[in-house]
Enzyme design. Structure first.
Site, PDB file in Angstrom:
ATOM      1  N   TYR A 161       0.833  -1.204   0.000  1.00 53.46           N
ATOM      2  CA  TYR A 161       0.000   0.000   0.000  1.00 53.46           C
ATOM      3  C   TYR A 161       0.867   1.253   0.000  1.00 53.46           C
ATOM      4  CZ  TYR A 161      -3.759   3.207   1.350  1.00 53.46           C
ATOM      5  OH  TYR A 161      -4.666   4.238   1.378  1.00 53.46           O
ATOM      6  N   LYS A 165       0.986   4.238  -2.957  1.00 53.96           N
ATOM      7  CA  LYS A 165       0.590   5.615  -2.678  1.00 53.96           C
ATOM      8  C   LYS A 165       1.757   6.600  -2.835  1.00 53.96           C
ATOM      9  CE  LYS A 165      -3.751   4.831  -2.018  1.00 53.96           C
ATOM     10  NZ  LYS A 165      -4.767   5.352  -2.969  1.00 53.96           N
TER      11      LYS A 165
END
Length: 304
Positions: A161, A165
């Protein structure tokens, strides 16, 4: 971007969270609303709600990781409304776990949605918007990409993740600079929310089926801790959506749900500039770090 009435908004991840809240604001502002989401049933219900607010709505079932599907969305928007004015590349999934435990399919899934979904949206819609700006002296547009505070930090047990991002922040900063080279009438922002109740902690319901391995101990710990953090968030998705529209009005690039979290970002950047080893991300909240260590060890995810 000062004017919204009679203009067109394209939103991915539009059936819930920030996407739905921005669709609600867009409808109240008098915009035509294109709502795209991977979950057909939720999309149908959300589109009905936005129509009831008086907006003209084009729902579009979409997997943003698929280039051809985003291209089909672009063609449908052009045919129905012409070039959009507000593009919200917002669809995303959350997934935790120790970084070496992510399977190849997990990397493909998370990067496909979180990063390539944004890249496809930029690739498809930016040329349409630039063309509209060349043809219409009154045209103005704005692209907002949803990243995360995880795009500015590197919290443990959230590897794939974090990577996705960070890439969205880099893509968005480059998009902002590239647009400044060629136009004054289209700009960009990056949304970096922290823990906001949006349902992202339930993302693994859309994890690809088939030969995907069961969740590991660290991934189960990551899901549980994410659910607790997200559901206990006090800043609402509606409040964040208001910040998105305010950012467009003011041509503000960085959009934060929790500005107080920037102290953590500053410490990380000081580590980078001074060449220090990465600091303890739980320095200000040691109890959270201890809880994570205890949970991983209890689950048998560590070598100790």
């Amino acid at each position: 971007m000062k004017t919204f009435r009679d203009r067109t908004a394209v939103l991915t991840g539009a059936a819930s969270g920030f996407g739905l809240e921005c669709a609600r604001i867009a409808a109240r502002e008098g915009m035509k609303v294109v709502m795209a989401d991977v979950q057909a049933d939720a999309l149908e219900a959300a589109a009905a709600e936005i129509r009831a607010l008086g907006a003209e709505v084009l729902p579009f079932r979409l997997d943003v990781s698929k280039a051809a599907e985003v291209e089909a969305l672009g063609a449908a928007v052009r045919e129905r409304f012409g070039a959009p004015h507000f593009v919200f590349n917002n669809a995303g999934v959350g997934f935790g776990g120790l970084i070496w435990e992510h399977s190849a399919r997990d990397w493909e899934w998370v990067l496909g949605v979180n990063l390539m979904g944004v890249a496809h949206g930029v690739r498809v819609f930016t040329p349409m918007m630039l063309e509209a700006a060349r043809q219409d002296p009154d045209y103005e547009g704005h692209i907002v990409n949803t990243a995360s505070m995880a795009g500015l930090l590197n919290t443990p047990n959230m590897g794939v993740y974090n990577v996705s991002k960070h890439a969205v922040v880099s893509l968005s900063e480059t998009l902002y600079q590239d647009l400044r080279l060629v136009t004054e009438r289209i700009s960009a922002s990056v949304l970096c929310p922290y823990f906001v109740p949006t349902g992202i902690h339930r993302s693994d319901r859309n994890r690809p089926a088939g030969d995907v391995a069961p969740l590991t101990a660290s991934q189960l710990v990551g899901r549980a801790m994410s659910e607790k953090a997200v559901t206990s968030g006090r800043v609402t998705a509606a409040e964040v959506a208001e910040k998105v529209f305010a950012a467009m009005r003011e041509r503000q690039f960085y959009v934060y749900s929790h500005p107080q979290a920037l102290a953590l970002v500053q410490r990380r950047l000081e580590d980078v500039v001074q060449g220090r080893n990465p600091g303890d991300p739980f320095e200000s909240r040691p109890e959270i770090g201890q809880r994570l260590r205890d949970a991983l060890r209890e689950a048998g995810a560590t070598a100790d």
